[in-house]
Design a protein around this motif. Structure first.
Motif, mmCIF file in Angstrom:
data_model
loop_
_atom_site.group_PDB
_atom_site.id
_atom_site.type_symbol
_atom_site.label_atom_id
_atom_site.label_comp_id
_atom_site.label_asym_id
_atom_site.label_seq_id
_atom_site.Cartn_x
_atom_site.Cartn_y
_atom_site.Cartn_z
ATOM 1 N N VAL C 148 0.851 -1.190 0.000
ATOM 2 C CA VAL C 148 0.000 0.000 0.000
ATOM 3 C C VAL C 148 0.888 1.242 0.000
ATOM 4 O O VAL C 148 1.867 1.298 0.752
ATOM 5 N N ASP C 149 0.556 2.197 -0.795
ATOM 6 C CA ASP C 149 1.386 3.395 -0.929
ATOM 7 C C ASP C 149 1.336 4.241 0.344
ATOM 8 O O ASP C 149 0.245 4.565 0.850
ATOM 9 N N VAL C 150 2.502 4.591 0.893
ATOM 10 C CA VAL C 150 2.557 5.312 2.170
ATOM 11 C C VAL C 150 2.040 6.745 2.015
ATOM 12 O O VAL C 150 1.344 7.259 2.882
ATOM 13 N N LEU C 151 2.381 7.375 0.908
ATOM 14 C CA LEU C 151 1.916 8.747 0.726
ATOM 15 C C LEU C 151 0.390 8.790 0.725
ATOM 16 O O LEU C 151 -0.222 9.640 1.383
ATOM 17 N N ALA C 152 -0.251 7.873 0.021
ATOM 18 C CA ALA C 152 -1.714 7.843 -0.014
ATOM 19 C C ALA C 152 -2.266 7.646 1.393
ATOM 20 O O ALA C 152 -3.213 8.310 1.826
ATOM 21 N N LYS C 153 -1.643 6.731 2.144
ATOM 22 C CA LYS C 153 -2.090 6.497 3.520
ATOM 23 C C LYS C 153 -1.968 7.767 4.359
ATOM 24 O O LYS C 153 -2.846 8.103 5.150
ATOM 25 N N MET C 154 -0.850 8.459 4.176
ATOM 26 C CA MET C 154 -0.636 9.664 4.992
ATOM 27 C C MET C 154 -1.591 10.766 4.606
ATOM 28 O O MET C 154 -2.103 11.491 5.460
ATOM 29 N N VAL C 155 -1.845 10.905 3.312
ATOM 30 C CA VAL C 155 -2.778 11.960 2.886
ATOM 31 C C VAL C 155 -4.136 11.705 3.520
ATOM 32 O O VAL C 155 -4.778 12.611 4.047
ATOM 33 N N HIS C 156 -4.559 10.440 3.507
ATOM 34 C CA HIS C 156 -5.872 10.158 4.105
ATOM 35 C C HIS C 156 -5.821 10.181 5.618
ATOM 36 O O HIS C 156 -6.838 10.410 6.269
ATOM 37 N N GLY C 157 -4.639 9.957 6.184
ATOM 38 C CA GLY C 157 -4.507 10.003 7.644
ATOM 39 C C GLY C 157 -4.581 11.414 8.199
ATOM 40 O O GLY C 157 -4.802 11.614 9.391
ATOM 41 N N THR C 158 -4.370 12.404 7.323
ATOM 42 C CA THR C 158 -4.441 13.800 7.778
ATOM 43 C C THR C 158 -5.778 14.101 8.441
ATOM 44 O O THR C 158 -5.854 14.777 9.462
ATOM 45 N N THR C 159 -6.839 13.577 7.841
ATOM 46 C CA THR C 159 -8.177 13.801 8.396
ATOM 47 C C THR C 159 -8.213 13.365 9.855
ATOM 48 O O THR C 159 -8.681 14.095 10.727
ATOM 49 N N VAL C 160 -7.691 12.170 10.101
ATOM 50 C CA VAL C 160 -7.701 11.637 11.468
ATOM 51 C C VAL C 160 -6.902 12.553 12.386
ATOM 52 O O VAL C 160 -7.366 12.956 13.454
ATOM 53 N N ALA C 161 -5.704 12.922 11.927
ATOM 54 C CA ALA C 161 -4.845 13.739 12.789
ATOM 55 C C ALA C 161 -5.542 15.046 13.174
ATOM 56 O O ALA C 161 -5.510 15.455 14.337
ATOM 57 N N LEU C 162 -6.183 15.689 12.207
ATOM 58 C CA LEU C 162 -6.826 16.965 12.516
ATOM 59 C C LEU C 162 -8.070 16.759 13.371
ATOM 60 O O LEU C 162 -8.302 17.478 14.341
ATOM 61 N N LEU C 163 -8.868 15.737 13.007
ATOM 62 C CA LEU C 163 -10.103 15.510 13.757
ATOM 63 C C LEU C 163 -9.803 15.180 15.206
ATOM 64 O O LEU C 163 -10.478 15.670 16.111
ATOM 65 N N VAL C 164 -8.768 14.348 15.408
ATOM 66 C CA VAL C 164 -8.421 13.981 16.783
ATOM 67 C C VAL C 164 -8.207 15.242 17.609
ATOM 68 O O VAL C 164 -8.756 15.400 18.695
ATOM 69 N N GLY C 165 -7.426 16.159 17.061
ATOM 70 C CA GLY C 165 -7.146 17.392 17.789
ATOM 71 C C GLY C 165 -8.409 18.185 18.049
ATOM 72 O O GLY C 165 -8.720 18.527 19.193
#
Lengths: 376, 356, 363
Positions: C148-165
């Motif tokens: 699985v492409d790491v960049l794609a994972k990270m781009v989609h993980g941004t949502t989680v990081a911001l929402l968590v905060g």
């Protein structure tokens, strides 16, 4: 020893050798919003054993002048020009340029300082005795015991009740008046030749203020210490000072012996200030005399005479119409909003910074002003 | 003679001193202890005294900003201490307050318009347009221009801020204003402007004032009647003219003599009181002034002095009572005797103060 | 008498927040941090358009669709593609089943939840898996052990990081402000109860509590993790709010509002809260930073939301079992570091911009 000022008639000539002579002092603050000249060309002198009162409203530069003498002006303030000549022990030091280590021995040693708020200027974690002894140890080579003995002696001098017991008490255990006595004891502990008192009684009640002023006068008479008393209270100055300098917007506008100044004020600002206080018997004679407008902020000092926007006697050229006080300027006369009036002598020892001091009619007394109302 | 608008009888406000984990009450600060006075409609009572004498607490107790612990306060016949909820709020529309510190008393996050308008909103007065009209009218009365409406307090100088505070008090068209040291924080040249404004408003609007101040000469200028407070009590009360001409209480005399003046003709012989004001949590027995009073006698240490009343003058003092009785109720003779006694006994000034 | 007075100070300024913003702007680092967080928000919002395998917009059999929205929620995938048996692979299917179709593709054709197969994108090989997934031109941040492409994972993980905060600190801020305000304004026994309660919650080690709760909770999800972080992270805010309310309750402008007849709710909301907000916002901002760290720590320990949710922390967790794949550590770690650093810089800038002492000095 004393340099003559560049224009002999433009600043008060010394009668005796002055203890402290401030010459054309300029102290400015450099903020992101620009340069703020809090003190702008102040010249003053204090003679040995005399009391000089500096009066003025908030922001007139009276405290900054005092802080400049001790070189305690907080950053971003800086002394930009002028001399502060302090004659002590046969030598004359320029405090404006004295190196910092030498300055430290002057502060608290040859010049004592009393602040307005005795609670915040005493360290809450040390006893009163320790703090006075500390002040002695900083400037004298004496033992701890001798310093402590000196502290006790000082507390007796300022007539603090139970001095032996007070020695081991902390500042919060004392009342405001007692704390101010301790401050005075500290300021005097090293036998200074000059004491600068910045609003020493402003935080105190009138009956306590009376006690402290009484004490200061008594100590001056006994020890011969010269005092610079900075205050906004004209009454305090009238009752305790030999000489008075009135400051407005960073400049001295009038300077004279106290009796002369209060009997015959010549500057429109001084006249206005004296008239603005209610006097007995005035109750039914209508509203108080007021000085219109507001005290200018240092970042917006007006050009020319800094009092002219509020002055009933200001002579302005015709273009400045609308103020209702446009007076045709006689030939050769300078408009108040363009030229800075020089501080000049109108009577022996009486200096005024106003173009029209002589044309204001016969000198009036404070009582006359209060009764008649020069300002309407 | 009109009926009094404000009547205060034996007002008592104690603040409990709590200590320890369980915050048990271990004592009381007796800020106000048995104060009585009345103010006629359209008149001004000046309340003078040093810090901690309870003068501010008297003003706040009348407004119920602090809860009095005893006594009676009547405003236009209403028992102020019994009012609750809506009645109390209606009363607050009629009595307003101006505080000492124009920096602390204006919410820094509100515009001038919001500050002045708030009272109208709370009391549901007028539509949005009428409210703005009333705000502008109140501002014009106090000498503020319409352009100030959307500005914030920090853009104004002290004197102008105090004008905003006065406009805020006036917008509700009250009958009674408590002026708590309204000029003490202002520059000298600005004080006279605000004093004149207050007098002018009183005359135009028929307002009644309680003028609280430590500045004796301003109080004299503004007030019809003056009460002097010391340690929670009124020690002397009289018409302004009578009080300043013939002070009877030794404390009043000492207070007057302590005020520095620029006028040598008016300079009194200074009576320097020894010591400090005692703590109001543990006031002395008998007359509260006795530990500092140069004329204190044994009776003063034991017995609380009763009030002696003359037509324009009332005083709580054993010595004054005796002198008044001796002079057959002639206040000026009694005042002269007391002044002479004080001059005799008070600590003489040790150094001459006359300027060189 | 003098005429009407107008302010002479030309320092015509807006309200408090306009002033604070003016001071904040003077700090380049804080400003850069704000820009960075703003950029993250844009990335989070447009994640499916940045990296994905579904068209951002396509025309299929005469209708317009936006299948990329399925990355936000599966139910948003248009039913027609399931009926026509696309099975999640669009490029070939679109061409085959409707030759007239067209599509706008994401910037980066990679899926955050699965490896892209050979020829899924015409002419491109399958994603490399395991050690072969080095960062390369086609996979700038590499691929994980399943390809699985790491960049794609990270781009989609941004949502989680911001929402968590935002979600967890929104919750913590609300609880903290309410409890602190009640205690500070009411005083007496209310203050006693709220203060003791705050102290009790404070005594519990947060991470241990969260671990215990996640162990109990059935079906862990990212929302439950946020709720737990929020429900335990309010104590500092409550204490600060209490202090501010206690101080401001004594202020003369509150006394003036009472004299005007204002009730307690109006005084708290209109007079005290706006004045207390600036100092409270500072710890909330720092709280966002620590919430992101906590979430990452939980995911790293394996207590985070279950796969396939792509949080930065769970990428780190993958790295635990694949020591040789350094890129699984470096890129998500750097992202977490930069985000946390940004929030801290913002908090610091906010503190400087709203500090009452600095405001005084300006006068």
């Amino acid at each position: 020893m004393i340099e003559r000022p560049p224009h002999p008639r433009l600043s008060p000539p010394p009668r005796h050798a002055p203890l402290l002579a401030i010459k054309n002092l300029v102290t400015a603050f450099h903020t992101p919003a620009g340069r703020i000249p809090a003190v702008d060309g102040v010249s003053l002198s204090i003679e040995r054993g005399r009391t000089l009162g500096i009066v003025g409203e908030s922001g007139c530069g009276k405290s900054v002048t005092a802080m400049s003498v001790l070189r305690l002006v907080a950053s971003p303030g800086r002394i930009e020009a002028g001399e502060i000549l302090f004659s002590s022990g046969g030598t004359t030091l320029d405090l404006a340029t004295l190196p910092e280590p030498a300055m430290r021995s002057v502060r608290g040693g040859r010049i004592g300082m009393i602040f307005q708020e005795p609670m915040t200027s005493l360290n809450p974690v040390f006893t009163v005795g320790d703090q006075i002894a500390e002040a002695v140890l900083l400037h004298r080579r004496v033992s701890r015991e001798a310093a402590r003995a000196r502290a006790l002696e000082m507390l007796q001098l300022v007539r603090l009740a139970d001095p032996r017991q007070r020695l081991d008490e902390y500042p919060h255990q004392l009342s405001g008046g007692m704390r101010q006595r301790v401050m005075i004891a500290m300021a005097l502990a090293c036998d200074p030749e000059l004491v600068i008192a910045d609003e020493p009684t402003t935080a105190l009640d009138v009956t306590i203020q009376a006690q402290i002023l009484e004490l200061l006068s008594e100590l001056r008479a006994r020890l011969g210490t010269a005092i610079v008393l900075i205050t906004h209270d004209l009454g305090v100055v009238a009752e305790t000072c030999d000489d008075v300098a009135v400051m407005y917007a960073g400049r001295v506008v009038e300077q004279a012996p106290a009796a002369e100044l209060f009997a015959r004020p010549r500057h429109p600002y001084t006249i206005g200030l004296l008239a603005a206080r209610p006097s007995p018997g005035m109750k039914h004679s209508g509203p108080l005399c007021t000085i219109p407008g507001m005290v200018p902020l240092p970042q917006h000092f007006p050009a020319g005479c800094r009092f002219h926007p509020r002055c009933a006697y200001a002579r302005l050229p015709g273009a400045e119409s609308g103020s209702g006080r446009v007076v045709p300027l006689p030939a050769g006369e300078l408009p108040c909003n363009a030229a800075v009036p020089p501080l000049h002598e109108v009577a022996p020892g009486h200096w005024v910074r106003c173009f029209h001091a002589e044309s204001l009619g016969p000198p009036r007394s404070a009582q006359e002003i209060a009764a008649g109302g020069l300002f309407s | 003679m009109t009926a009094p608008l404000v009547e205060v009888e034996q007002l008592q406000t104690y603040f409990p001193i709590r200590r320890g984990l369980l915050r048990r009450v271990v004592g009381n600060v007796q800020a106000v202890d048995g104060v009585s006075f009345s103010i006629a409609r359209g008149k001004t009572l000046g309340l003078v005294g040093e810090s901690g004498c309870g003068k501010t607490t008297v003003g706040r107790s009348i407004l119920r900003l602090v809860e009095p612990t005893g006594g009676r306060v009547a405003f236009d016949g209403l028992a102020v201490r019994d009012l609750r909820g809506r009645d109390l709020r209606n009363l607050r529309r009629r009595m307003q307050v101006v505080f000492q510190d124009p920096y602390g008393s204006l919410n820094p996050r509100m515009t001038v318009r919001a500050l002045i308008e708030e009272g109208l909103i709370i009391h549901g007065l007028g539509s949005a347009r009428e409210r703005v009209d009333r705000v502008v009218r109140a501002m014009e009365r106090t000498g503020l221009s319409r352009q100030a409406l959307e500005r914030y307090p920090h853009e104004f100088s002290g004197g102008q801020r105090q004008r905003i505070a006065i406009a805020r008090a006036l917008v509700l068209e009250p009958d009674f204003l408590v002026l708590d040291e309204p000029i003490s924080a202002l520059d000298l040249s600005i004080q006279a402007q605000v004093v004149n404004l207050l007098i002018e408003l009183r005359e135009q609007l028929g307002l009644t004032y309680l003028f609280i101040s430590h500045d004796l000469s301003v109080v004299e200028h503004v007030s019809d009647e003056v009460a002097v407070m010391y340690l929670g009590r009124i020690v002397e009360r009289a018409t302004a003219a009578a009080l300043y001409a013939q002070p009877l209480h030794p404390y009043t005399l000492a207070l007057f003599s302590a005020v520095p003046t620029v006028d040598p003709a008016r300079r009194r012989r200074r009576i320097v009181l020894v010591g400090d004001v005692p703590s109001p949590s543990n006031p002395p027995r008998g007359c509260r002034f006795h530990p500092r009073c140069p004329l204190a006698e044994s009776v003063c240490r034991e017995v609380d002095p009763p009030m002696v009343s003359l037509p324009e003058h009332a005083v709580h003092c054993h010595v004054a009572a005796r002198e008044l009785a001796r002079s057959g109720g002639n206040a000026s003779v009694a005042a002269a005797t007391i002044a002479a006694l004080l001059a005799d006994r008070a600590t003489p000034p040790t150094a001459t103060l006359s300027p060189g | 008498m003098e005429g009407s007075m107008t302010p002479t100070q030309p320092m015509r300024s807006g309200g408090f927040w306009a002033e604070a913003w003016r001071r904040y702007r003077r700090r380049p680092l804080a400003l850069a941090a704000l820009v960075f967080v703003g950029w993250l928000a844009v990335v989070a919002l447009f994640a499916p358009a940045i990296a994905g395998t579904k068209p951002v917009l396509c025309r299929y059999k005469g209708h317009l669709y936006a299948p990329c929205l399925a990355f936000f929620d599966r139910r948003l995938e248009p039913a027609v593609f399931a009926r026509d048996r696309f099975r999640g692979t669009y490029p070939q299917n679109l061409k085959e089943k409707d030759p007239d179709s067209w599509a706008i593709w994401p910037l980066f054709f990679q899926d955050p939840y699965r490896a892209v197969r050979e020829n899924e994108w015409p002419g491109r090989p399958a994603n490399p898996a395991r050690d072969e997934g080095h960062p390369s031109a086609s996979h700038p941040f590499g691929t994980d052990q399943y390809g699985v492409d790491v960049l794609a994972k990270m781009v989609h993980g941004t949502t989680v990081a911001l929402l968590v905060g935002f979600v967890s600190m929104g919750l913590a801020g609300t609880i903290g402000i309410v409890i602190g305000a009640l205690g500070g304004y009411c005083g007496g026994w209310v203050d006693m109860v709220t203060s003791r309660f705050t102290e009790i919650v404070m005594c519990i080690p947060t991470l241990v509590l969260i671990l215990a709760l996640t162990a109990i909770i059935e079906k862990p999800s990212i929302w439950k993790t946020m709720a737990i972080i929020g429900a335990t992270g309010w104590t500092g805010i409550a204490r600060l709010t209490r202090g501010e309310f206690l101080r401001l309750r004594q202020s003369e402008f509150v006394m003036a509002a009472r004299a005007a007849g204002a009730g307690p709710v109006r005084i708290m909301l209109r007079h005290i809260l706006p004045n207390a907000l600036a100092p409270i916002l500072v710890p909330i901002t720092f709280g966002i930073a620590s919430a992101i760290l906590t979430e990452s720590a939980l995911s790293f320990l394996g207590f985070g939301p279950p796969p396939p949710s792509a949080s930065w922390g769970s990428l780190l967790n993958d790295a635990r079992s694949n020591y040789s794949m350094w890129w699984l550590v470096v890129f998500p770690g750097l992202a977490i570091f930069l985000t946390v650093l940004s929030y801290n810089l913002i908090g610091e800038g906010l503190q400087e911009a709203t500090d009452p002492r600095l405001r005084e000095a300006r006068k």
